[in-house]
Scaffold this motif. Structure first.
Motif, PDB file in Angstrom:
ATOM      1  N   ARG A  87       0.803  -1.152  -0.076  1.00  0.00           N
ATOM      2  CA  ARG A  87       0.004  -0.103   0.092  1.00  0.00           C
ATOM      3  C   ARG A  87       0.848   1.148   0.044  1.00  0.00           C
ATOM      4  N   ILE A  88       0.189   2.386  -0.252  1.00  0.00           N
ATOM      5  CA  ILE A  88       0.818   3.600  -0.552  1.00  0.00           C
ATOM      6  C   ILE A  88       0.376   4.660   0.630  1.00  0.00           C
ATOM      7  N   ASN A  89       1.329   5.138   1.486  1.00  0.00           N
ATOM      8  CA  ASN A  89       0.605   5.956   2.617  1.00  0.00           C
ATOM      9  C   ASN A  89       0.773   7.179   2.218  1.00  0.00           C
ATOM     10  N   ARG A  90       1.539   7.726   1.342  1.00  0.00           N
ATOM     11  CA  ARG A  90       1.654   9.290   1.136  1.00  0.00           C
ATOM     12  C   ARG A  90       2.100   9.477  -0.229  1.00  0.00           C
ATOM     13  N   LEU A  91       1.322  10.255  -0.882  1.00  0.00           N
ATOM     14  CA  LEU A  91       1.666  10.751  -2.240  1.00  0.00           C
ATOM     15  C   LEU A  91       1.868  12.252  -2.304  1.00  0.00           C
ATOM     16  N   LYS A  92       2.897  12.525  -3.015  1.00  0.00           N
ATOM     17  CA  LYS A  92       3.296  14.014  -3.289  1.00  0.00           C
ATOM     18  C   LYS A  92       3.364  14.249  -4.911  1.00  0.00           C
ATOM     19  N   LEU A  93       2.659  15.129  -5.437  1.00  0.00           N
ATOM     20  CA  LEU A  93       2.853  15.470  -7.006  1.00  0.00           C
ATOM     21  C   LEU A  93       3.450  16.808  -7.022  1.00  0.00           C
ATOM     22  N   THR A  94       4.023  17.235  -7.980  1.00  0.00           N
ATOM     23  CA  THR A  94       4.530  18.523  -8.545  1.00  0.00           C
ATOM     24  C   THR A  94       4.406  18.762  -9.752  1.00  0.00           C
ATOM     25  N   ASN A  95       3.502  19.547 -10.228  1.00  0.00           N
ATOM     26  CA  ASN A  95       3.286  19.829 -11.964  1.00  0.00           C
ATOM     27  C   ASN A  95       2.873  18.568 -12.395  1.00  0.00           C
ATOM     28  N   PHE A  96       1.961  17.524 -11.882  1.00  0.00           N
ATOM     29  CA  PHE A  96       1.659  16.454 -12.424  1.00  0.00           C
ATOM     30  C   PHE A  96       0.306  16.736 -12.972  1.00  0.00           C
ATOM     31  N   ARG A  97      -0.066  16.899 -14.235  1.00  0.00           N
ATOM     32  CA  ARG A  97      -1.152  17.436 -15.080  1.00  0.00           C
ATOM     33  C   ARG A  97      -1.529  18.333 -14.059  1.00  0.00           C
ATOM     34  N   ASN A  98      -2.769  18.463 -13.677  1.00  0.00           N
ATOM     35  CA  ASN A  98      -3.645  19.578 -13.020  1.00  0.00           C
ATOM     36  C   ASN A  98      -3.067  19.816 -11.596  1.00  0.00           C
ATOM     37  N   HIS A  99      -2.409  18.963 -10.973  1.00  0.00           N
ATOM     38  CA  HIS A  99      -1.955  19.254  -9.697  1.00  0.00           C
ATOM     39  C   HIS A  99      -0.570  19.964  -9.623  1.00  0.00           C
ATOM     40  N   LYS A 100      -0.648  21.185  -9.436  1.00  0.00           N
ATOM     41  CA  LYS A 100       0.400  22.187  -9.018  1.00  0.00           C
ATOM     42  C   LYS A 100       1.383  21.411  -7.920  1.00  0.00           C
ATOM     43  N   GLU A 101       0.731  21.355  -6.873  1.00  0.00           N
ATOM     44  CA  GLU A 101       1.511  20.895  -5.581  1.00  0.00           C
ATOM     45  C   GLU A 101       0.593  20.293  -4.842  1.00  0.00           C
ATOM     46  N   THR A 102       0.604  18.704  -4.884  1.00  0.00           N
ATOM     47  CA  THR A 102      -0.411  18.004  -4.024  1.00  0.00           C
ATOM     48  C   THR A 102       0.185  17.068  -2.862  1.00  0.00           C
ATOM     49  N   GLU A 103      -0.570  16.888  -1.838  1.00  0.00           N
ATOM     50  CA  GLU A 103       0.114  16.083  -1.069  1.00  0.00           C
ATOM     51  C   GLU A 103      -1.026  15.368  -0.404  1.00  0.00           C
ATOM     52  N   VAL A 104      -1.048  13.839  -0.396  1.00  0.00           N
ATOM     53  CA  VAL A 104      -2.144  13.252   0.412  1.00  0.00           C
ATOM     54  C   VAL A 104      -2.004  11.877   1.101  1.00  0.00           C
ATOM     55  N   HIS A 105      -2.155  11.846   2.267  1.00  0.00           N
ATOM     56  CA  HIS A 105      -1.945  10.883   3.077  1.00  0.00           C
ATOM     57  C   HIS A 105      -3.276   9.665   3.153  1.00  0.00           C
ATOM     58  N   PHE A 106      -2.921   8.702   2.352  1.00  0.00           N
ATOM     59  CA  PHE A 106      -4.220   7.822   1.978  1.00  0.00           C
ATOM     60  C   PHE A 106      -4.443   6.925   3.383  1.00  0.00           C
ATOM     61  N   ALA A 107      -5.733   6.301   3.337  1.00  0.00           N
ATOM     62  CA  ALA A 107      -6.204   5.373   4.317  1.00  0.00           C
ATOM     63  C   ALA A 107      -5.663   4.086   3.930  1.00  0.00           C
ATOM     64  N   PRO A 108      -5.403   3.212   4.723  1.00  0.00           N
ATOM     65  CA  PRO A 108      -4.771   1.638   4.508  1.00  0.00           C
ATOM     66  C   PRO A 108      -5.635   0.775   3.478  1.00  0.00           C
ATOM     67  N   HIS A 109      -6.983   1.230   3.668  1.00  0.00           N
ATOM     68  CA  HIS A 109      -7.720   0.060   2.971  1.00  0.00           C
ATOM     69  C   HIS A 109      -8.346   0.435   1.770  1.00  0.00           C
ATOM     70  N   LEU A 110      -9.490   1.307   1.763  1.00  0.00           N
ATOM     71  CA  LEU A 110     -10.096   1.812   0.754  1.00  0.00           C
ATOM     72  C   LEU A 110     -10.015   3.367   0.637  1.00  0.00           C
ATOM     73  N   ASN A 111      -9.771   3.782  -0.603  1.00  0.00           N
ATOM     74  CA  ASN A 111      -9.685   5.343  -0.758  1.00  0.00           C
ATOM     75  C   ASN A 111     -10.700   5.647  -2.042  1.00  0.00           C
ATOM     76  N   LEU A 112     -11.720   6.480  -1.430  1.00  0.00           N
ATOM     77  CA  LEU A 112     -12.674   6.875  -2.635  1.00  0.00           C
ATOM     78  C   LEU A 112     -12.385   8.272  -2.908  1.00  0.00           C
ATOM     79  N   ILE A 113     -12.321   8.646  -4.190  1.00  0.00           N
ATOM     80  CA  ILE A 113     -11.864   9.766  -4.719  1.00  0.00           C
ATOM     81  C   ILE A 113     -13.128  10.410  -5.859  1.00  0.00           C
ATOM     82  N   THR A 114     -13.628  11.419  -5.417  1.00  0.00           N
ATOM     83  CA  THR A 114     -14.765  11.809  -5.875  1.00  0.00           C
ATOM     84  C   THR A 114     -14.507  13.269  -6.269  1.00  0.00           C
TER      85      THR A 114
END
Lengths: 201, 376
Positions: free
Chosen positions: B2-29
């Protein structure tokens, strides 16, 4: 910007063409040289001109040398029955550092690669056959020590095929596991090759 | 895995995004174009060194930037925590680091974090040309067998060299033959291994496919597949090599004529059937959708039996077309067999807040214009 020294500019431009040197480092080197004594700079320039002028290819094995034939080919103490075939002169240097191999070399100067327009006639295979067929050396074994990539392998196969017509023993260096590495860090492909070419204990 | 943390810089429309994910299910709406797919595409990037959406790395960078970066922290059952980072710039190309040390070959990344993606584009798997099925097969096997991936890369290189000879050689055919021979030997050696492995994997995969199709369709139509290659796929490696050599020999003139390699696993096909109906030409839209979904589900279940670490599963916008019952079946079965699941959806309809609120194993994120907020 106004340039006050065309000479400095020219030196910077030339230095910046060297590998790993950008314009900024070139500028630093040029300014550094300018501050040195005349003697030191002339020494450096002389060494560079000398490098280009006196380094040539050995007419027998094809490695780089100051005098032809090279010190390996002219060394009577070396076994002239065994010839190790390598891709480039750097490989001679690397194998020599091991102090294990006492035979002679043959530098191909490249490997067969149609994508780069390099065919069998563009590398020194003909010269190798001449050495094997000639009277000067009495070659009994050819060791192929080319890189184990597709191009190195193709070149090895090609040479091996040609050598079937000669009375010479053809061997190749083993596929193995690097010393001092633990098995768990070896990739599967290397490991399965090492298994396939295992030797008796 | 599993991935616990994700950080994006200039990735498509994400200028600067950092997310901490839940260990099981992650819903993105989020609305269409908000950047929810980009978020899970970045996860895919860290696992497979490429996007599952964009065709070229160039298009991944935020449109007025010349570089992008992604990095993430992973935890596995077997492997303890590690960090993967990937950077791309127009000048220097792509670089991947594992625990801050650079990977010599990008391909070394594949298989480190097994991943399965379900997306609307999967429809192409059953409805379009054979290359779609070959790349599905290659990607599936590469993640569980580094040796297969290495053979695949070598095979491509050898084939390119061989094609160049066939295209540009001028001279007697006899000489061409002797020039081709060192490449043929390697083509057959690596090609036969690819065919053998494909046959072996597909044989096992069949069972998973049948089961998954039944589960999601609720129907008794039996799905099956036939692997078409240069020989009988159940042959031994030696037998395959022998047949391969015969075929190369037989088609020498044809290859000279067409100036390319026409024999080998790069021309393989996998034909899908539902009962005795050939799916690609006769299947309905609905059957294609269920079948392609079943393929990906089967990949997941195959991995979970094959690997010590359960894969990460990405479900990109696949619930829009399904009814409540199927959605429930899929989420239920999936979450049991994945290390971690990510679902993107434009609508919130099939999901209930109670699954997420106060549940530390699940998280619900909302994406708006490249900005991610943790809702529950």
């Amino acid at each position: 910007m106004q340039i006050t020294s065309e000479a400095l500019e020219r030196a910077i431009e030339e230095l910046a063409k060297l590998p790993g040197t950008g314009r900024k480092s070139a500028q630093r080197i040029a300014i550094h040289l300018l501050k040195q004594s005349d003697e030191r700079v002339i020494n450096l320039a002389d060494a560079l001109v000398h490098l280009k002028k006196s380094v040539q290819r050995c007419s027998t094995c094809g490695t780089i040398t100051d005098s032809d034939p090279c010190t390996i080919c002219s060394n009577a103490k070396r076994d002239n029955g065994v010839v190790c075939v390598v891709e480039e002169f750097q490989d001679v240097y690397i194998i020599e550092k091991t102090n294990e191999f006492r035979g002679r070399y043959h530098v191909l100067g490249g490997v067969i690669s149609p994508l780069e327009n390099i065919g069998p006639d563009d590398v020194r295979i003909k010269e190798l056959l001449e050495r094997i067929g000639g009277d000067e050396e009495h070659i009994t074994e050819i060791i192929l020590a080319l890189n184990p990539d597709a191009e190195g392998e193709a070149t090895s196969y090609y040479i091996n095929k040609l050598l079937l017509n000669y009375e010479v023993n053809v061997t190749r260096i083993a596929y193995g596991i690097p010393m001092g590495t633990e098995l768990e860090f070896i990739d599967e492909a290397t490991l399965s090759r090492a298994f396939a070419s295992r030797t008796s204990f | 895995m599993r991935i616990n943390r994700l950080k994006l810089t200039n990735f498509r429309n994400h200028k600067e995004t950092e997310v901490h994910f839940a260990p099981h299910l992650n819903l993105i709406t989020g609305a269409n174009g908000s950047g929810k797919t980009n978020l899970i595409d970045a996860i895919h990037y860290l696992c497979m060194s490429r996007s599952f959406v964009a065709t070229s790395d160039r298009y991944v960078a935020n449109h007025d930037e010349k570089y992008f970066m992604v990095d993430g922290d992973f935890t596995g059952e077997i492997r303890s925590s590690f960090k993967v980072s990937c950077s791309y710039s127009r000048g220097e190309g792509k670089k991947i680091f594992v625990n801050d040390s650079p990977l010599e070959r990008l391909s070394d990344l594949i298989g480190m974090v097994p991943i399965v993606v379900l997306s609307p584009e999967d429809l192409a798997l059953t409805s379009e040309g054979p290359s779609e099925r070959r790349s599905f097969l290659d990607s599936m096997i590469s993640q569980i067998s580094p040796k297969y991936l290495r053979d695949l890369i070598d095979y491509r290189r050898i084939r390119k060299q061989r094609n160049k000879l066939l295209q540009e050689f001028r001279g007697p055919l006899q000489t061409l033959r002797s020039y081709l021979e060192p490449w043929d030997l390697q083509l057959v050696e690596t090609g036969a291994r690819l065919i053998h492995k494909r046959a072996e994997v597909l044989e096992r995969f069949k069972t998973y496919l049948a089961l998954q199709y039944r589960t999601i369709s609720g129907l008794d139509l039996k799905p099956s597949l036939v692997y078409q290659t240069i020989t009988d796929a159940t042959d031994s490696i030696d037998k395959i090599s022998e047949r391969y050599n015969e075929e190369l020999d037989k088609n020498f003139e044809k290859e000279v004529d067409r100036e390319q390699t026409i024999i080998g696993p790069h021309r393989d096909e996998v034909v899908f059937y539902l009962g005795d109906m050939e799916l690609r030409n006769y299947g309905s839209q609905g059957q294609h959708r269920l079948f392609s979904m079943a393929l990906k589900m089967a990949q997941l279940f195959y991995y979970s039996d094959e690997l010590d670490d359960l894969p990460i599963m990405l479900l990109d916008d696949v619930f829009g077309n399904l009814d409540q019952q199927k959605t429930d079946i899929i989420t239920e079965t999936l979450t049991k067999h994945t290390g971690q699941t990510f679902i993107t959806s434009a609508s919130e309809r099939p999901f209930t807040i109670s699954q997420f609120d106060g549940n530390s194993s699940n998280s619900w994120f909302d994406v708006h214009n490249g900005t991610v907020t943790n809702k529950y």
